[in-house]
Scaffold this active site. Structure first.
Site, PDB file in Angstrom:
ATOM      1  N   ASN A 147      -4.958  -5.958  -7.603  1.00  0.00           N
ATOM      2  CA  ASN A 147      -5.967  -4.748  -6.706  1.00  0.00           C
ATOM      3  C   ASN A 147      -6.059  -3.487  -7.004  1.00  0.00           C
ATOM      4  OD1 ASN A 147      -8.798  -4.534  -5.059  1.00  0.00           O
ATOM      5  ND2 ASN A 147      -7.066  -4.003  -3.364  1.00  0.00           N
ATOM      6  N   ASP A 190       0.446  -1.386  -0.325  1.00  0.00           N
ATOM      7  CA  ASP A 190      -0.237   0.038  -0.127  1.00  0.00           C
ATOM      8  C   ASP A 190       0.787   0.745   0.430  1.00  0.00           C
ATOM      9  OD1 ASP A 190      -2.377   2.115   1.227  1.00  0.00           O
ATOM     10  OD2 ASP A 190      -3.300  -0.179   0.525  1.00  0.00           O
ATOM     11  N   ASP A 224       4.435   2.358  -4.006  1.00  0.00           N
ATOM     12  CA  ASP A 224       3.435   2.244  -5.087  1.00  0.00           C
ATOM     13  C   ASP A 224       3.101   1.424  -6.628  1.00  0.00           C
ATOM     14  OD1 ASP A 224       1.759   3.970  -7.242  1.00  0.00           O
ATOM     15  OD2 ASP A 224       4.020   5.523  -7.022  1.00  0.00           O
ATOM     16  N   TYR A 238     -11.112   6.349 -15.278  1.00  0.00           N
ATOM     17  CA  TYR A 238     -11.164   4.908 -14.303  1.00  0.00           C
ATOM     18  C   TYR A 238     -11.722   3.460 -14.746  1.00  0.00           C
ATOM     19  CZ  TYR A 238     -13.113   1.771 -10.490  1.00  0.00           C
ATOM     20  OH  TYR A 238     -13.246   1.186  -9.464  1.00  0.00           O
ATOM     21  N   LYS A 283      -9.685   0.314 -16.424  1.00  0.00           N
ATOM     22  CA  LYS A 283     -10.918  -0.707 -15.607  1.00  0.00           C
ATOM     23  C   LYS A 283     -11.418  -1.561 -17.229  1.00  0.00           C
ATOM     24  CE  LYS A 283     -10.259  -0.848 -11.717  1.00  0.00           C
ATOM     25  NZ  LYS A 283      -9.606  -1.077 -10.811  1.00  0.00           N
TER      26      LYS A 283
END
Length: 253
Positions: free
Chosen positions: A79, A33, A52, A145, A149
């Site tokens: 993820n 994270d 990162d 986004y 995706k």
């Protein structure tokens, strides 16, 4: 030997729910994270690295450490992702667009890039990519986004083709609207653009879902554990929505 699982962006939200679910299933868990405080709050039996996911140097160092300490990897949960700006296409800031694609797509690529040699050598493995229902039908005012995706799904399908002959599976999970701080922020920004309030828009979103409910992070985690298990040994190259059946991603209010 326990299943060895890496989860990027695993300190909070969907990633943390995945880490918890895999840990409860007996797996050894390693999370990454960018939030050092959230990483410090992870259970002591989880490995945790501040990385990162879009940083090529940092990811290379992470996988070198995994190779040294674990000797390989059984499951990758790519993820990491950010919501990106909420704006009409003509108002979309180019730098916000680029950063959103970088984290969501480049991060997934780097994780798969480094995990592939380990899994090919072992002759088995599972790669799970967190996409989104925005990667299935688009989403107004969420161009970076949705674009990222959609691209994650193309990446996954290509990885599944390349690595299938080596016993490695790849699948994408497409969450719907997941309860939590990120969707709260998206609701607030979207509501402002529509001239309404977030609570009203939330109820409108629910009406666009067949099961009339937003998703919990645990719903995504449960699917991840299944897809990484031997019960899903011939499930590969698939795009699986966990969204309560989203019929209309942008209902009118």
């Amino acid at each position: 030997m326990a299943q060895r699982v890496l989860i990027t962006a695993g300190a909070a939200g969907i990633g943390r729910a995945m880490a918890r679910a895999f840990s409860e299933a007996g797996a050894s868990v390693w999370i990454t994270d960018v939030d050092a405080v959230a990483l410090a709050a992870a259970p002591g039996d989880w490995r945790a690295s501040e990385v990162d996911s879009a940083d090529a140097t940092g990811m290379a160092a992470l996988f070198a450490e995994i190779e040294s300490d674990w000797g390989g990897l059984d499951t990758l949960c790519a993820n990491a992702g950010i919501a990106g700006p909420t704006a009409a296409i003509e108002d979309m800031p180019p730098e916000g667009f680029r950063r959103c694609v970088e984290v969501n797509l480049d991060g997934a690529f780097l994780a798969a890039h480094h995990a592939a040699p380990m899994m090919k050598r072992a002759g088995r493995g599972a790669m799970l990519f967190t996409s989104s229902t925005a990667g299935l039908h688009g989403f107004p005012n969420r161009a970076p986004y949705a674009a990222a995706k959609w691209a994650v799904i193309g990446l996954m399908k290509t990885v599944a083709m390349e690595l299938g002959p080596f016993g490695v599976r790849a699948n994408a999970i497409c969450p719907g609207s997941v309860e939590g701080p990120r969707i709260d922020g998206v609701l607030e920004r979207s509501a402002a653009m529509k001239g309404t309030d977030a609570a009203t828009l939330r109820e409108a979103w629910k009406k666009g879902i067949s099961m009339r409910s937003l998703v919990r992070a645990e719903d995504i985690a449960n699917m991840a554990v299944f897809l990484a298990s031997d019960a899903a040994r011939l499930v590969s190259g698939q795009v699986i929505a966990v969204d309560g059946h989203t019929e209309n991603p942008d209902p009118k209010v």
